[in-house]
Design a protein around this motif. Structure first.
Motif, PDB file in Angstrom:
ATOM      1  N   ALA A 103       0.737  -1.225   0.004  1.00  0.00           N
ATOM      2  CA  ALA A 103       0.155   0.091  -0.019  1.00  0.00           C
ATOM      3  C   ALA A 103       0.813   1.256   0.023  1.00  0.00           C
ATOM      4  O   ALA A 103       0.552   2.167  -0.763  1.00  0.00           O
ATOM      5  CB  ALA A 103      -0.824  -0.020   1.274  1.00  0.00           C
ATOM      6  N   ARG A 104       1.854   1.266   0.875  1.00  0.00           N
ATOM      7  CA  ARG A 104       2.808   2.378   0.546  1.00  0.00           C
ATOM      8  C   ARG A 104       3.327   2.331  -0.481  1.00  0.00           C
ATOM      9  O   ARG A 104       3.549   3.538  -1.004  1.00  0.00           O
ATOM     10  CB  ARG A 104       3.595   2.168   1.985  1.00  0.00           C
ATOM     11  CG  ARG A 104       3.145   2.136   3.152  1.00  0.00           C
ATOM     12  CD  ARG A 104       2.473   3.462   3.633  1.00  0.00           C
ATOM     13  NE  ARG A 104       3.600   4.523   3.838  1.00  0.00           N
ATOM     14  CZ  ARG A 104       3.348   5.725   4.131  1.00  0.00           C
ATOM     15  NH1 ARG A 104       1.989   6.170   4.338  1.00  0.00           N
ATOM     16  NH2 ARG A 104       4.133   6.691   3.965  1.00  0.00           N
ATOM     17  N   GLU A 105       3.807   1.489  -1.162  1.00  0.00           N
ATOM     18  CA  GLU A 105       4.530   1.442  -2.432  1.00  0.00           C
ATOM     19  C   GLU A 105       3.895   2.088  -3.430  1.00  0.00           C
ATOM     20  O   GLU A 105       4.397   2.507  -4.507  1.00  0.00           O
ATOM     21  CB  GLU A 105       5.296   0.121  -2.531  1.00  0.00           C
ATOM     22  CG  GLU A 105       6.471  -0.283  -1.524  1.00  0.00           C
ATOM     23  CD  GLU A 105       7.040  -1.637  -1.935  1.00  0.00           C
ATOM     24  OE1 GLU A 105       7.862  -1.979  -1.088  1.00  0.00           O
ATOM     25  OE2 GLU A 105       6.192  -2.368  -2.547  1.00  0.00           O
ATOM     26  N   VAL A 106       2.573   1.758  -3.413  1.00  0.00           N
ATOM     27  CA  VAL A 106       1.580   2.241  -4.588  1.00  0.00           C
ATOM     28  C   VAL A 106       0.903   3.280  -4.366  1.00  0.00           C
ATOM     29  O   VAL A 106       0.140   3.816  -5.350  1.00  0.00           O
ATOM     30  CB  VAL A 106       0.780   0.967  -4.967  1.00  0.00           C
ATOM     31  CG1 VAL A 106       1.380  -0.338  -5.316  1.00  0.00           C
ATOM     32  CG2 VAL A 106      -0.295   0.852  -3.885  1.00  0.00           C
ATOM     33  N   GLY A 107       1.069   3.891  -3.115  1.00  0.00           N
ATOM     34  CA  GLY A 107       0.481   5.158  -2.892  1.00  0.00           C
ATOM     35  C   GLY A 107      -0.797   5.119  -2.253  1.00  0.00           C
ATOM     36  O   GLY A 107      -1.563   6.350  -2.686  1.00  0.00           O
ATOM     37  N   CYS A 108      -1.233   4.156  -1.670  1.00  0.00           N
ATOM     38  CA  CYS A 108      -2.581   4.440  -1.263  1.00  0.00           C
ATOM     39  C   CYS A 108      -2.564   4.000   0.378  1.00  0.00           C
ATOM     40  O   CYS A 108      -1.450   3.815   0.857  1.00  0.00           O
ATOM     41  CB  CYS A 108      -3.556   3.182  -1.850  1.00  0.00           C
ATOM     42  SG  CYS A 108      -3.025   1.423  -1.497  1.00  0.00           S
ATOM     43  N   ASP A 109      -3.687   4.253   1.004  1.00  0.00           N
ATOM     44  CA  ASP A 109      -3.608   4.393   2.441  1.00  0.00           C
ATOM     45  C   ASP A 109      -4.663   3.166   3.353  1.00  0.00           C
ATOM     46  O   ASP A 109      -4.798   3.257   4.389  1.00  0.00           O
ATOM     47  CB  ASP A 109      -4.052   5.549   3.302  1.00  0.00           C
ATOM     48  CG  ASP A 109      -5.561   5.935   3.088  1.00  0.00           C
ATOM     49  OD1 ASP A 109      -6.197   5.249   2.087  1.00  0.00           O
ATOM     50  OD2 ASP A 109      -5.910   6.867   3.807  1.00  0.00           O
ATOM     51  N   THR A 110      -5.293   2.439   2.234  1.00  0.00           N
ATOM     52  CA  THR A 110      -6.112   1.492   2.890  1.00  0.00           C
ATOM     53  C   THR A 110      -5.695  -0.020   2.522  1.00  0.00           C
ATOM     54  O   THR A 110      -5.551  -0.279   1.272  1.00  0.00           O
ATOM     55  CB  THR A 110      -7.559   1.695   2.349  1.00  0.00           C
ATOM     56  OG1 THR A 110      -7.943   2.845   3.008  1.00  0.00           O
ATOM     57  CG2 THR A 110      -8.741   0.762   3.120  1.00  0.00           C
ATOM     58  N   VAL A 111      -5.783  -0.824   3.608  1.00  0.00           N
ATOM     59  CA  VAL A 111      -5.578  -2.500   3.350  1.00  0.00           C
ATOM     60  C   VAL A 111      -6.761  -3.036   3.898  1.00  0.00           C
ATOM     61  O   VAL A 111      -7.153  -2.830   5.096  1.00  0.00           O
ATOM     62  CB  VAL A 111      -4.321  -2.763   4.047  1.00  0.00           C
ATOM     63  CG1 VAL A 111      -4.277  -4.299   3.958  1.00  0.00           C
ATOM     64  CG2 VAL A 111      -2.939  -2.346   3.488  1.00  0.00           C
ATOM     65  N   VAL A 112      -7.358  -4.168   3.201  1.00  0.00           N
ATOM     66  CA  VAL A 112      -8.595  -4.555   3.448  1.00  0.00           C
ATOM     67  C   VAL A 112      -8.349  -5.994   3.993  1.00  0.00           C
ATOM     68  O   VAL A 112      -7.545  -6.678   3.244  1.00  0.00           O
ATOM     69  CB  VAL A 112      -9.586  -4.726   2.350  1.00  0.00           C
ATOM     70  CG1 VAL A 112     -10.951  -5.562   2.992  1.00  0.00           C
ATOM     71  CG2 VAL A 112      -9.905  -3.518   1.612  1.00  0.00           C
ATOM     72  N   VAL A 113      -8.738  -6.434   5.044  1.00  0.00           N
ATOM     73  CA  VAL A 113      -8.514  -7.769   5.613  1.00  0.00           C
ATOM     74  C   VAL A 113      -9.694  -8.519   5.853  1.00  0.00           C
ATOM     75  O   VAL A 113     -10.488  -7.798   6.439  1.00  0.00           O
ATOM     76  CB  VAL A 113      -7.202  -7.796   6.641  1.00  0.00           C
ATOM     77  CG1 VAL A 113      -6.053  -7.348   6.142  1.00  0.00           C
ATOM     78  CG2 VAL A 113      -7.840  -6.987   7.966  1.00  0.00           C
ATOM     79  N   HIS A 114      -9.749 -10.110   5.758  1.00  0.00           N
ATOM     80  CA  HIS A 114     -10.608 -10.616   6.466  1.00  0.00           C
ATOM     81  C   HIS A 114     -10.216 -10.800   7.937  1.00  0.00           C
ATOM     82  O   HIS A 114      -9.145 -11.165   8.244  1.00  0.00           O
ATOM     83  CB  HIS A 114     -10.977 -11.720   5.485  1.00  0.00           C
ATOM     84  CG  HIS A 114     -11.589 -11.803   4.542  1.00  0.00           C
ATOM     85  ND1 HIS A 114     -11.959 -12.926   3.534  1.00  0.00           N
ATOM     86  CD2 HIS A 114     -11.819 -10.540   3.662  1.00  0.00           C
ATOM     87  CE1 HIS A 114     -12.538 -12.228   2.505  1.00  0.00           C
ATOM     88  NE2 HIS A 114     -12.435 -10.898   2.513  1.00  0.00           N
TER      89      HIS A 114
END
Length: 286
Positions: A103-114
């Protein structure tokens, strides 16, 4: 990306107040590349990348290249915490850590997890604290998704720990999926209101609730009050992203998948109040 920078990030990418993005899962069995192409062609505001066995979905540089080529920002990374991705990126904490790094490397701020499966007892014991610590370390939002009970021999079985419903579990950020809610026979509108500021992310879809299958229908084709939910989000202080995550696996005719995705986007724009002021060409393209 810090939470404070989110409005500036949206403005820099020309996004509306509530962006509507496309999940790469929505084009399955097509590729991540196809997801970016579809998102650009249909007028979505970005792409959520689900990390799978597909090599491109696991490579930050490849994803950034496609993001730039199609002018589609990556809004979120879906960690490989599904049954079908148990072999991707090692153990449970490794999956989440690597997703945060991506997420940091591609420039976004959200990670979705189950949430953890019930057999992952050690992982589940410290899950809420663990995701909070990783979110702080990587300065991202780890949004835990609502799930549903499984049915075994006609009876409900607890499939996730500590629970499939993220409410009251101490998570700072939550993803709400309407298909999962339908399968669990929950009222999404009441759930969104109860989640309050912890609601970070939306998976836009629907379900009939008639069986215990996770259907991922087009919004408006199931029993969930999806339109009302989107109107509620538009009128509230929601600062997250709405991500279309429908199933298009049954698409057979040329252009059928694109029509399903365009209909989903139109539904979102309408109920979020985003159609006013858009050009006729933009609307007809959707």
């Amino acid at each position: 990306m810090s939470e404070a920078s989110l409005p500036e990030w949206r403005q820099a990418h020309g996004m509306p107040e509530v962006p509507v993005a496309l999940s790469s899962a929505s084009v399955y069995p097509l590729s991540v590349h196809d997801a970016f192409a579809c998102a650009a062609d249909l007028g979505f505001d970005g792409v959520e990348v689900m990390v799978t066995n597909n090599s491109t979905s696991q490579e930050s540089d490849a994803l950034v290249h496609r993001s730039e080529r199609y002018d589609q920002p990556i809004v979120s990374i879906h960690a490989p915490t599904l049954l079908l991705t148990q072999q991707v990126w090692g153990g449970a904490w490794s999956k989440i850590r690597r997703s945060c790094q991506m997420a940091r490397e591609v420039g976004c701020d959200t990670v979705v997890v189950h949430p953890p499966f019930r057999w992952q007892t050690g992982y589940a014991d410290g899950f809420s604290i663990g995701v909070r610590d990783l979110a702080e370390e990587y300065e991202v939002h780890i949004a835990v998704e609502n799930m549903y009970p499984w049915r075994v021999r006609g009876r409900d079985a607890r499939a996730y720990l500590p629970h499939g419903d993220p409410g009251g579990q101490g998570y700072r950020d939550v993803t709400w999926d309407f298909s999962h809610a339908a399968t669990a026979r929950e009222d999404s509108l009441e759930a969104l209101k109860a989640l309050g500021q912890s609601l970070r992310h939306i998976h836009l879809t629907d379900g009939s609730g008639a069986s215990f299958r996770d259907e991922h229908l087009l919004p408006g084709e199931g029993t969930q009050r999806v339109g009302e939910c989107l109107q509620y989000l538009a009128d509230s202080a929601f600062e997250g992203v709405v991500v279309a995550e429908i199933s298009t696996r049954k698409a057979r005719e040329v252009g059928e998948r694109e029509q399903m995705l365009a209909k989903t986007l139109q539904f979102a724009r309408h109920h979020l109040g985003q159609l006013a002021g858009r050009s006729g060409a933009q609307q007809s393209a959707r």
